[in-house]
Design an enzyme around this catalytic site. Structure first.
Site, PDB file in Angstrom:
ATOM      1  CD  GLU A   1      -3.115   0.771   0.200  1.00 20.54           C
ATOM      2  OE1 GLU A   1      -2.523   1.513  -0.596  1.00 20.54           O
ATOM      3  OE2 GLU A   1      -4.337   0.831   0.388  1.00 20.54           O
ATOM      4  CG  ASP A   2      -1.127   4.723  -1.406  1.00 15.92           C
ATOM      5  OD1 ASP A   2      -1.775   4.012  -0.606  1.00 15.92           O
ATOM      6  OD2 ASP A   2      -1.678   5.538  -2.168  1.00 15.92           O
TER       7      ASP A   2
ATOM      8  CG  ASP B   1      -6.112   8.392   6.387  1.00 12.80           C
ATOM      9  OD1 ASP B   1      -5.473   9.035   7.216  1.00 12.80           O
ATOM     10  OD2 ASP B   1      -7.177   8.800   5.891  1.00 12.80           O
TER      11      ASP B   1
ATOM     12  CB  VAL C   1       1.318  13.395   2.076  1.00 12.44           C
ATOM     13  CG1 VAL C   1       1.674  14.001   3.419  1.00 12.44           C
ATOM     14  CG2 VAL C   1       0.886  11.937   2.245  1.00 12.44           C
TER      15      VAL C   1
ATOM     16  CG  ASP D   1      -4.877  10.653  -5.985  1.00 10.76           C
ATOM     17  OD1 ASP D   1      -4.799   9.828  -5.055  1.00 10.76           O
ATOM     18  OD2 ASP D   1      -5.964  11.081  -6.413  1.00 10.76           O
TER      19      ASP D   1
HETATM   20  P1  IMP Z   1      -7.904   4.317   4.485  1.00 13.05           P
HETATM   21  O1  IMP Z   1      -8.923   3.305   4.015  1.00 13.05           O
HETATM   22  O2  IMP Z   1      -8.571   5.465   5.208  1.00 13.05           O
HETATM   23  O3  IMP Z   1      -6.764   3.741   5.271  1.00 13.05           O
HETATM   24  O4  IMP Z   1      -7.369   5.023   3.190  1.00 13.05           O
HETATM   25  C1  IMP Z   1      -6.358   4.515   2.443  1.00 13.05           C
HETATM   26  C2  IMP Z   1      -6.330   5.160   1.063  1.00 13.05           C
HETATM   27  O5  IMP Z   1      -6.742   6.537   1.099  1.00 13.05           O
HETATM   28  C3  IMP Z   1      -4.917   5.153   0.548  1.00 13.05           C
HETATM   29  O6  IMP Z   1      -4.668   3.994  -0.192  1.00 13.05           O
HETATM   30  C4  IMP Z   1      -4.865   6.408  -0.281  1.00 13.05           C
HETATM   31  O7  IMP Z   1      -5.268   6.121  -1.599  1.00 13.05           O
HETATM   32  C5  IMP Z   1      -5.872   7.343   0.326  1.00 13.05           C
HETATM   33  N1  IMP Z   1      -5.197   8.332   1.212  1.00 13.05           N
HETATM   34  C6  IMP Z   1      -5.185   8.367   2.562  1.00 13.05           C
HETATM   35  N2  IMP Z   1      -4.464   9.401   3.034  1.00 13.05           N
HETATM   36  C7  IMP Z   1      -3.971  10.032   1.938  1.00 13.05           C
HETATM   37  C8  IMP Z   1      -3.122  11.194   1.759  1.00 13.05           C
HETATM   38  O8  IMP Z   1      -2.647  11.862   2.691  1.00 13.05           O
HETATM   39  N3  IMP Z   1      -2.859  11.534   0.466  1.00 13.05           N
HETATM   40  C9  IMP Z   1      -3.347  10.838  -0.603  1.00 13.05           C
HETATM   41  N4  IMP Z   1      -4.125   9.757  -0.489  1.00 13.05           N
HETATM   42  C10 IMP Z   1      -4.447   9.351   0.776  1.00 13.05           C
HETATM   43 MG    MG Z   2      -4.984   4.071  -2.529  1.00 14.23          MG
END
Ligand code: IMP
Ligand code: MG
Length: 180
Positions: free
Chosen positions: A99-100, A103, A154, A160
């Site tokens: 994963e990138d 969050d 970020v 993106d």
């Molecule tokens: P989660 O499901 O909330 O953990 O979100 C994960 C996904 O949200 C990541 O794979 C990213 O694509 C996107 N994401 C979360 N934070 C950021 C950020 O700071 N910048 C860009 N994309 C983000």
């Molecule tokens: Mg993503």
């Protein structure tokens, strides 16, 4: 050109390279005797994926999955839809999810549960960035983390804002006027 939109560089090219090398060494040890399927999550992880697999000196396969998580540009909802599924059958396979950024952890929670349901022999997670302060799914603890970042949105190195800035070679924070 892109640089004009960046308020602050959080992680430089060199720091990314160091993190990739360190993770690559750890993953090489981990998967030396276990053939692994490395699953990159599109599109954010594509650039990190290209670098991390080349830092792993083991026999591996790669595959990609594209998921969309409903929500707005800044926060996922936990309702995940599969846009492109894997082509690889996972039963009995060791899986490494790349994963990138993690969050809230909602996207990853969905994927880890799905791969376990598909009877993967093991499921581990490698993320370039982790935002632990934002975690909602408390049981999502990545096995391999490049760098922790503060609670800021970020972009760059795959990440993106409205599909742009993925090609920045470093990780930065956008100027507020860009997303207002
Ligand atoms: P989660 O499901 O909330 O953990 O979100 C994960 C996904 O949200 C990541 O794979 C990213 O694509 C996107 N994401 C979360 N934070 C950021 C950020 O700071 N910048 C860009 N994309 C983000
Ligand atoms: Mg993503």
């Amino acid at each position: 050109m892109l640089e004009q939109d960046i308020k602050e560089v959080l992680v430089t090219r060199e720091e990314i390279q160091e993190a990739v090398n360190r993770l690559g060494e750890q993953l090489t040890k981990e998967y030396k005797d276990k053939e692994v399927v490395v699953v990159g999550i599109l599109r954010g992880a594509s650039i990190f994926m290209a670098d991390i697999v080349r830092a792993m000196d083991v026999y591996l396969e790669i595959d990609f999955m594209d998921v969309s998580s409903y929500g707005d540009a800044f926060e996922s909802s936990g309702e995940v839809k599969i846009i492109k599924d894997l082509d690889t059958h996972l039963e009995g396979r060791h899986v490494l999810v790349v994963e990138d950024i993690i969050d809230t952890g909602r996207t990853l929670k969905y994927l880890v549960d799905l791969f376990k349901y598909r009877k993967a022999a093991s499921v581990q997670v490698c993320t370039l960035l982790d935002k632990p302060e934002r975690r909602v799914m408390k049981d999502i603890i990545p096995d391999y983390v490049g760098l922790e970042v503060p609670d800021e949105f970020v972009v760059g190195y795959g990440l993106d804002f409205e599909q742009k800035y993925r090609n920045l070679p470093y990780i930065g924070v956008l100027k507020p006027e860009i997303y207002q």
